[in-house]
Design an enzyme around this catalytic site. Structure first.
Site, PDB file in Angstrom:
ATOM      1  N   GLU A   1      -5.988  92.884 -21.495  1.00  0.00           N
ATOM      2  CA  GLU A   1      -5.027  92.119 -20.685  1.00  0.00           C
ATOM      3  C   GLU A   1      -3.873  91.707 -21.602  1.00  0.00           C
ATOM      4  OE1 GLU A   1      -6.250  88.184 -19.135  1.00  0.00           O
ATOM      5  OE2 GLU A   1      -5.141  88.709 -17.324  1.00  0.00           O
TER       6      GLU A   1
ATOM      7  N   GLU B   1      -3.283  72.131 -19.548  1.00  0.00           N
ATOM      8  CA  GLU B   1      -2.506  71.217 -20.394  1.00  0.00           C
ATOM      9  C   GLU B   1      -1.089  71.747 -20.642  1.00  0.00           C
ATOM     10  OE1 GLU B   1      -5.078  72.962 -21.093  1.00  0.00           O
ATOM     11  OE2 GLU B   1      -4.916  73.971 -23.041  1.00  0.00           O
TER      12      GLU B   1
ATOM     13  N   SER C   1      -8.966  82.663 -18.275  1.00  0.00           N
ATOM     14  CA  SER C   1      -9.265  83.904 -18.989  1.00  0.00           C
ATOM     15  C   SER C   1     -10.762  84.210 -18.902  1.00  0.00           C
ATOM     16  CB  SER C   1      -8.856  83.769 -20.452  1.00  0.00           C
ATOM     17  OG  SER C   1      -9.592  82.716 -21.040  1.00  0.00           O
TER      18      SER C   1
ATOM     19  N   CYS D   1      -2.748  87.315 -12.519  1.00  0.00           N
ATOM     20  CA  CYS D   1      -4.004  88.064 -12.640  1.00  0.00           C
ATOM     21  C   CYS D   1      -3.995  89.254 -11.700  1.00  0.00           C
ATOM     22  CB  CYS D   1      -5.184  87.157 -12.349  1.00  0.00           C
ATOM     23  SG  CYS D   1      -5.170  86.588 -10.659  1.00  0.00           S
TER      24      CYS D   1
HETATM   25  P1  NAD Z   1      -7.393  79.813 -20.240  1.00  0.00           P
HETATM   26  O1  NAD Z   1      -8.710  80.428 -20.029  1.00  0.00           O
HETATM   27  O2  NAD Z   1      -6.866  79.733 -21.627  1.00  0.00           O
HETATM   28  O3  NAD Z   1      -7.385  78.303 -19.674  1.00  0.00           O
HETATM   29  C1  NAD Z   1      -7.881  77.995 -18.406  1.00  0.00           C
HETATM   30  C2  NAD Z   1      -8.396  76.552 -18.418  1.00  0.00           C
HETATM   31  O4  NAD Z   1      -9.474  76.460 -19.358  1.00  0.00           O
HETATM   32  C3  NAD Z   1      -7.357  75.530 -18.845  1.00  0.00           C
HETATM   33  O5  NAD Z   1      -7.460  74.422 -17.996  1.00  0.00           O
HETATM   34  C4  NAD Z   1      -7.729  75.202 -20.290  1.00  0.00           C
HETATM   35  O6  NAD Z   1      -7.464  73.872 -20.626  1.00  0.00           O
HETATM   36  C5  NAD Z   1      -9.211  75.459 -20.347  1.00  0.00           C
HETATM   37  N1  NAD Z   1      -9.677  76.012 -21.636  1.00  0.00           N
HETATM   38  C6  NAD Z   1      -8.982  76.780 -22.514  1.00  0.00           C
HETATM   39  N2  NAD Z   1      -9.759  77.144 -23.554  1.00  0.00           N
HETATM   40  C7  NAD Z   1     -10.978  76.599 -23.330  1.00  0.00           C
HETATM   41  C8  NAD Z   1     -12.220  76.610 -24.043  1.00  0.00           C
HETATM   42  N3  NAD Z   1     -12.359  77.255 -25.185  1.00  0.00           N
HETATM   43  N4  NAD Z   1     -13.260  75.937 -23.514  1.00  0.00           N
HETATM   44  C9  NAD Z   1     -13.157  75.273 -22.357  1.00  0.00           C
HETATM   45  N5  NAD Z   1     -11.997  75.219 -21.646  1.00  0.00           N
HETATM   46  C10 NAD Z   1     -10.929  75.864 -22.121  1.00  0.00           C
HETATM   47  O7  NAD Z   1      -6.371  80.580 -19.282  1.00  0.00           O
HETATM   48  P2  NAD Z   1      -4.790  80.418 -19.194  1.00  0.00           P
HETATM   49  O8  NAD Z   1      -4.188  81.005 -20.428  1.00  0.00           O
HETATM   50  O9  NAD Z   1      -4.416  79.049 -18.798  1.00  0.00           O
HETATM   51  O10 NAD Z   1      -4.482  81.358 -17.938  1.00  0.00           O
HETATM   52  C11 NAD Z   1      -4.299  82.739 -18.033  1.00  0.00           C
HETATM   53  C12 NAD Z   1      -5.567  83.507 -17.719  1.00  0.00           C
HETATM   54  O11 NAD Z   1      -6.054  83.144 -16.435  1.00  0.00           O
HETATM   55  C13 NAD Z   1      -5.365  85.005 -17.666  1.00  0.00           C
HETATM   56  O12 NAD Z   1      -6.439  85.638 -18.301  1.00  0.00           O
HETATM   57  C14 NAD Z   1      -5.353  85.318 -16.182  1.00  0.00           C
HETATM   58  O13 NAD Z   1      -5.731  86.636 -15.842  1.00  0.00           O
HETATM   59  C15 NAD Z   1      -6.344  84.326 -15.703  1.00  0.00           C
HETATM   60  N6  NAD Z   1      -6.195  84.070 -14.267  1.00  0.00           N
HETATM   61  C16 NAD Z   1      -7.121  84.629 -13.440  1.00  0.00           C
HETATM   62  C17 NAD Z   1      -7.010  84.465 -12.068  1.00  0.00           C
HETATM   63  C18 NAD Z   1      -8.010  85.094 -11.148  1.00  0.00           C
HETATM   64  O14 NAD Z   1      -7.937  84.851  -9.971  1.00  0.00           O
HETATM   65  N7  NAD Z   1      -8.957  85.902 -11.620  1.00  0.00           N
HETATM   66  C19 NAD Z   1      -5.951  83.710 -11.551  1.00  0.00           C
HETATM   67  C20 NAD Z   1      -5.030  83.133 -12.413  1.00  0.00           C
HETATM   68  C21 NAD Z   1      -5.170  83.334 -13.787  1.00  0.00           C
END
Ligand code: NAD
Length: 485
Positions: free
Chosen positions: A376, A177, A227, A282
């Site tokens: 992190e 979002e 995350s 990441c």
């Molecule tokens: P996030 O986990 O906050 O959000 C990811 C997705 O989950 C979004 O689409 C969001 O709308 C949804 N979301 C958020 N909170 C939620 C909840 N409580 N319940 C269900 N859905 C929910 O992550 P972010 O802040 O958008 O991205 C950063 C994170 O992603 C970092 O921790 C990074 O390390 C990780 N990441 C990992 C990789 C990998 O390959 N391992 C790649 C890119 C990013």
């Protein structure tokens, strides 16, 4: 507002969500309002799933050689629209234009891989006994979902779109979002490339829609990138509903620097790895472990870090909360006795005072028990620890619950091999600061950086996006044949 209000993309058309609830999409560069994104309802998801279900029979029965023709065209369109996609990516995510160009180029590479899938999924056939053949084929799953994070608005969606769809699935994409604009442009390009309506759909929203995806009875598989906290929630919920799930989580990547490392190359790599995409990768280096005396290399890392200028070759972090979180970590490390060698706190960029920038930050004399050593941070910050031996360094790396990547900088091949063998991470670099495997090699971490079997890209993704059909065939007319013979 620079762009019109964002809509869902269902059955080949942009449509309004059935809700008035929206969130603002703010550019991290200058704090300007770009658009609004709808918080879609379960009914919106249901419409998208129905469209995908309707498209599935024809799409899955289209021969794969024909399906990938769409991706040959899509690749060309990504290249043609590279500038527009890169500008959009920078605007909504805050990364530099150069980083956004690299992101779109990576989308091209991911798509190239998908076009090679017909060569990779030929299945197997063997005459297992006289006149009896066993054969395996990869069948698509049906309707699948992809839930993505904010840090790569185009690349992470393209980790899943080309492979899952070329393999015959129909997809529901749930963009972050915080950066929902790029996915809309990808949908336009897929349509222009000839993808039939309903094969790719976008449903915007946040927690509620993710939960609805995990619960939806007609979604067969869920891929998630984000995350660790949310990866665990999604993995648990999707699998408890008997879906296939691959959930990639957060990271804390360690770089081990040995005294024989080449100073200039190492310093450049460390600085680039910790600060690229403002540390919001990441695969970013977040902790460095100096083994023995590496003071001269640390001096050079600081020199390199000082050349990284917010608003020029360093982008913004995603929002105010992120900036505050990152600065809180730095404050805490300082309070606990670490030394801030390069300080990126309180950064303002002239003319972009509402942008959310954090300058490059190098923290030395960090202890393994400090939060900057363990957690992190997701910002342009490197926490330096010191050990006497490689085994002590590996013990610190192994103790961390994450396991996305680890790197070593050395000229000693035997030592590098030892670290490859003993680091507890899915992706290891030797003299490489950001060890992302390029296609056809697959991407995926270990431990709390990934839940589920297999990897999300490359050859490994074939197993996730398909199921094997095994057939045993006998065409000769003989009766009484012992087919075990
Ligand atoms: P996030 O986990 O906050 O959000 C990811 C997705 O989950 C979004 O689409 C969001 O709308 C949804 N979301 C958020 N909170 C939620 C909840 N409580 N319940 C269900 N859905 C929910 O992550 P972010 O802040 O958008 O991205 C950063 C994170 O992603 C970092 O921790 C990074 O390390 C990780 N990441 C990992 C990789 C990998 O390959 N391992 C790649 C890119 C990013």
């Amino acid at each position: 507002m620079k762009y019109k209000a964002i809509q869902n993309f269902i059955n080949g058309r942009f449509v309004n969500a059935g809700t008035d609830k929206t969130m603002d999409v703010i550019s991290p560069i200058d704090g300007n309002l770009l658009s609004t994104v709808p918080m879609s309802t379960n009914a919106d998801l249901d419409k998208a799933v129905k469209a995908a279900q309707a498209a599935f029979p024809a799409w899955s029965k289209t021969p794969i050689k024909e399906r990938v023709q769409v991706f040959f065209k899509y690749k060309t369109l990504l290249e043609k629209h590279l500038k527009e996609l890169a500008e959009l990516c920078s605007e909504e995510n805050g990364k530099t234009y150069g980083e956004s160009v690299a992101e779109i180029e990576k989308c091209v590479e991911l798509t190239e891989f998908a076009t090679s899938l017909p060569q990779l999924i030929t299945g197997e056939i063997l005459e297992v006994s006289r006149g009896v053949e066993c054969r395996t084929e990869h069948a698509p799953l049906g309707v699948v979902a992809s839930i993505v994070p904010f840090n790569f608005p185009s690349m992470v969606p393209n980790w899943t779109i080309p492979n899952a769809i070329a393999l015959g699935n129909c997809m529901i994409m749930k963009p972050s979002e915080k950066v929902p604009l790029s996915c809309g442009k990808l949908a336009e390009l897929l349509k222009e490339a000839g993808l039939p309506d309903g094969v790719f759909n976008i449903v915007h929203g946040d927690v509620e829609i993710v939960e609805a995806i995990c619960d939806h009875p007609n979604i067969e598989a869920v891929s998630f990138v984000g995350s660790t906290k949310v990866a665990k929630i999604v993995y648990k919920r999707a699998t408890s509903n008997f879906k296939r799930c691959l959930a990639l989580g957060g990271a804390k990547n360690h770089l081990m620097v040995l005294p024989d490392a080449i100073p200039a190359m190492t310093a450049q790599n460390v600085a680039a790895s910790m600060s690229g995409c403002a540390g919001q990768r990441c695969m970013a280096a977040s902790a460095m472990i100096g083994v023995g005396n590496v003071d001269a290399i640390i001096d050079k890392i600081c020199e390199e870090a000082r050349k990284i200028i917010p608003g020029e070759n360093l982008g913004a972090v995603i929002n105010k909360e992120s900036k505050e979180r990152i600065e809180r970590y730095i404050n805490e490390a300082e309070k606990d006795g670490a030394k801030i060698l390069v300080d990126g706190r309180n950064t303002k960029v002239k003319g972009k005072e509402n942008g959310t920038y954090v300058g490059p930050t190098v923290i030395d004399f960090v202890k393994p028990e400090m939060s900057v050593a363990k957690e992190e941070i997701f910002g342009p910050v490197i926490s330096i620890m010191r050990t006497k031996t490689v085994d002590e360094a590996l013990a610190i790396e192994n103790a961390n619950p994450y396991g996305n990547a680890a790197s070593v900088f050395t000229q000693n091949g035997g030592m590098a091999r030892y670290i490859i063998d003993h680091a507890s991470a899915g992706m290891i670099g030797v003299n490489v600061g950001v060890p992302v495997p390029r296609e056809p090699f697959s991407f995926g971490g270990w431990n709390e950086s990934k839940f589920g079997v297999g990897d999300i890209t490359g050859k490994s993704s074939i197993e996730f996006w398909t199921k094997l059909k095994k057939s045993t065939t006998k065409w000769n007319a003989e009766a009484g044949i012992n087919w075990m013979s």
